[in-house]
Design a protein around this motif. Sequence first.
Motif, mmCIF file in Angstrom:
data_model
loop_
_atom_site.group_PDB
_atom_site.id
_atom_site.type_symbol
_atom_site.label_atom_id
_atom_site.label_comp_id
_atom_site.label_asym_id
_atom_site.label_seq_id
_atom_site.Cartn_x
_atom_site.Cartn_y
_atom_site.Cartn_z
ATOM 1 N N VAL A 166 0.814 -1.215 0.000
ATOM 2 C CA VAL A 166 0.000 0.000 0.000
ATOM 3 C C VAL A 166 0.846 1.263 0.000
ATOM 4 N N GLU A 167 2.038 1.178 0.572
ATOM 5 C CA GLU A 167 2.900 2.360 0.628
ATOM 6 C C GLU A 167 3.568 2.660 -0.703
ATOM 7 N N THR A 168 3.561 1.723 -1.646
ATOM 8 C CA THR A 168 4.306 1.894 -2.895
ATOM 9 C C THR A 168 3.440 1.703 -4.138
ATOM 10 N N LEU A 169 2.137 1.865 -4.018
ATOM 11 C CA LEU A 169 1.229 1.614 -5.132
ATOM 12 C C LEU A 169 1.406 2.622 -6.264
ATOM 13 N N HIS A 205 -15.144 4.095 6.862
ATOM 14 C CA HIS A 205 -15.717 5.316 6.295
ATOM 15 C C HIS A 205 -14.673 6.158 5.563
ATOM 16 N N LYS A 206 -13.435 6.113 6.029
ATOM 17 C CA LYS A 206 -12.365 6.787 5.286
ATOM 18 C C LYS A 206 -12.121 6.081 3.962
ATOM 19 N N THR A 207 -12.285 4.759 3.964
ATOM 20 C CA THR A 207 -12.124 3.985 2.733
ATOM 21 C C THR A 207 -13.206 4.345 1.718
ATOM 22 N N ILE A 208 -14.423 4.532 2.185
ATOM 23 C CA ILE A 208 -15.506 4.931 1.281
ATOM 24 C C ILE A 208 -15.206 6.295 0.660
ATOM 25 N N ASP A 209 -14.728 7.241 1.477
ATOM 26 C CA ASP A 209 -14.354 8.564 0.944
ATOM 27 C C ASP A 209 -13.260 8.426 -0.115
ATOM 28 N N TRP A 210 -12.293 7.573 0.163
ATOM 29 C CA TRP A 210 -11.157 7.361 -0.753
ATOM 30 C C TRP A 210 -11.620 6.754 -2.072
ATOM 31 N N ILE A 211 -12.523 5.782 -2.008
ATOM 32 C CA ILE A 211 -13.027 5.132 -3.216
ATOM 33 C C ILE A 211 -13.799 6.117 -4.082
ATOM 34 N N GLU A 212 -14.610 6.926 -3.442
ATOM 35 C CA GLU A 212 -15.550 7.747 -4.191
ATOM 36 C C GLU A 212 -14.980 9.077 -4.684
ATOM 37 N N THR A 213 -13.818 9.487 -4.168
ATOM 38 C CA THR A 213 -13.267 10.750 -4.636
ATOM 39 C C THR A 213 -12.786 10.626 -6.078
ATOM 40 N N THR A 214 -12.980 11.688 -6.841
ATOM 41 C CA THR A 214 -12.515 11.713 -8.236
ATOM 42 C C THR A 214 -11.289 12.602 -8.394
ATOM 43 N N ASP A 215 -10.808 13.140 -7.295
ATOM 44 C CA ASP A 215 -9.647 14.030 -7.318
ATOM 45 C C ASP A 215 -8.394 13.247 -6.944
ATOM 46 N N ARG A 233 -4.839 10.480 -2.910
ATOM 47 C CA ARG A 233 -3.554 10.147 -2.291
ATOM 48 C C ARG A 233 -3.526 10.563 -0.821
ATOM 49 N N ALA A 234 -4.126 11.719 -0.509
ATOM 50 C CA ALA A 234 -4.173 12.169 0.877
ATOM 51 C C ALA A 234 -5.012 11.217 1.732
ATOM 52 N N LEU A 235 -6.147 10.795 1.184
ATOM 53 C CA LEU A 235 -7.005 9.854 1.896
ATOM 54 C C LEU A 235 -6.323 8.496 2.061
ATOM 55 N N ILE A 253 -3.693 4.489 5.582
ATOM 56 C CA ILE A 253 -2.502 3.737 5.986
ATOM 57 C C ILE A 253 -2.259 3.915 7.480
ATOM 58 N N GLN A 254 -2.386 5.142 7.959
ATOM 59 C CA GLN A 254 -2.169 5.408 9.377
ATOM 60 C C GLN A 254 -3.228 4.734 10.236
ATOM 61 N N ILE A 255 -4.485 4.790 9.803
ATOM 62 C CA ILE A 255 -5.548 4.128 10.564
ATOM 63 C C ILE A 255 -5.322 2.612 10.570
ATOM 64 N N GLY A 256 -4.848 2.066 9.442
ATOM 65 C CA GLY A 256 -4.527 0.638 9.383
ATOM 66 C C GLY A 256 -3.471 0.256 10.400
#
Length: 435
Positions: free
Chosen positions: A13-16, A377-387, A392-394, A399-402
Amino acid sequence: MSIEKLVVGPGRVETLTDEQEKKLKQVWAYMLNFFGFKVVPPGVVRTASRRSTNASSIVSSDSKKKSGGFMGRFKRSSHKRSNSLEKLERVLSHHSTHSIDEESGFHYCFKGLDSKDMYEAFWTFLRHDTPDNLVLRFVRARKWNVDKAMVMMTNTMKWRWYEGKPDKVLFESELGCKESGKDGVMYQLEVGKCVIHGHDLKGRPIANVRARLHHSSDQTMDEVKIYTMMTIEYARLMLTEPVDTCDIVFNLSEMTMANMDYAAVSYMVKCFEAHYPESLGILFVHKAPWIFAGIWKIVRSWLDPVVASKIVFTNSTDDLAKYIDRKHILKELGGDSDFEWNYLQPTKSKNGHVSDDEEAKEAIEEERKQILSKFIHKTIDWIETTDGTASRALLDERIQIGRELAENYKKLDGYIRNRSVYDRWGDVTFKLPTD
């Protein structure tokens, strides 16, 4: 020789890459959709209405009461089972456009499965891994084919929850085996058929398998399976990211045909390949006798090409020393390690839970529930963002929450898992928060 500098490998995840991140989003969207959260997988257009599921019920405060707590319910399900892993992968490889079941709206691999069971199975499987890197093991193993990765991962979740039940094996551990009269498992532990000791130059733990100590008549096949799962799960507890694989040294010196057990080898191969992908560093076949040539022809036919590529044949200590510092090579292999297997019989005081303080345990479980909710819920925000920048910020936040989830498990571990011999020796170092 010292341990080489540890780096995070590609496909974690850190190098995707951007394309790999999109595939990871798709996997999470499929899973969260099935678990009850309204997420549309990237690039997928729904052709039928989706089954309505109350997502909040899965992470509600009383969900653990319904499912029996963190350890969950270790019983067989009455739900209809999905097709085999191989059949599903063939179907999806030829009909990738039909990976969404039109009746339910879920990925085809979930058909007939209970969403709460699979939810529990996945998060119990996690341990102190981070969620993304656990998922990415399956994605890398299927060469970034999302459909095939979904089938493989779901097959493993079913196996863990309904069939093999390695979480139950680990949590009950040696004390549970002794108390339930699994004499064949205890015998394998006593003789040290597989000894996890030392690490290679990349920091990977080493499981030393002594083939000469195995005789099929010493234990039942079920006891072989339990011992195998227990050993693999012990090794998982010794991994700390970025180290995420283990080595195996098959010491075949003094081996005879009396030690050969095709059923046991077949189970071990299938277990690793199907349910613990991307977990093997190097498999050393050490001092293979002449009789092994015929055995190898059969065993090689069972191996996935990726696993086969990780096999190294060694005949001397110098061969092993190219990968392992001599101080971590057992003396029986010609190394300098003074370690000797002297099994300590499990007792309630030495091998039970570190603590039975239910109030403290519930507080850590509540913390885990909150971290998990935040991650989802952070994952849902990350999936749905188009920016792209926001994505990348999400991702960094996730990663930190993980990592918070991983640290939470380390605190919870002493309340839910019986101690192993490796805990008593200090090879597994999880401590209670007050320690």
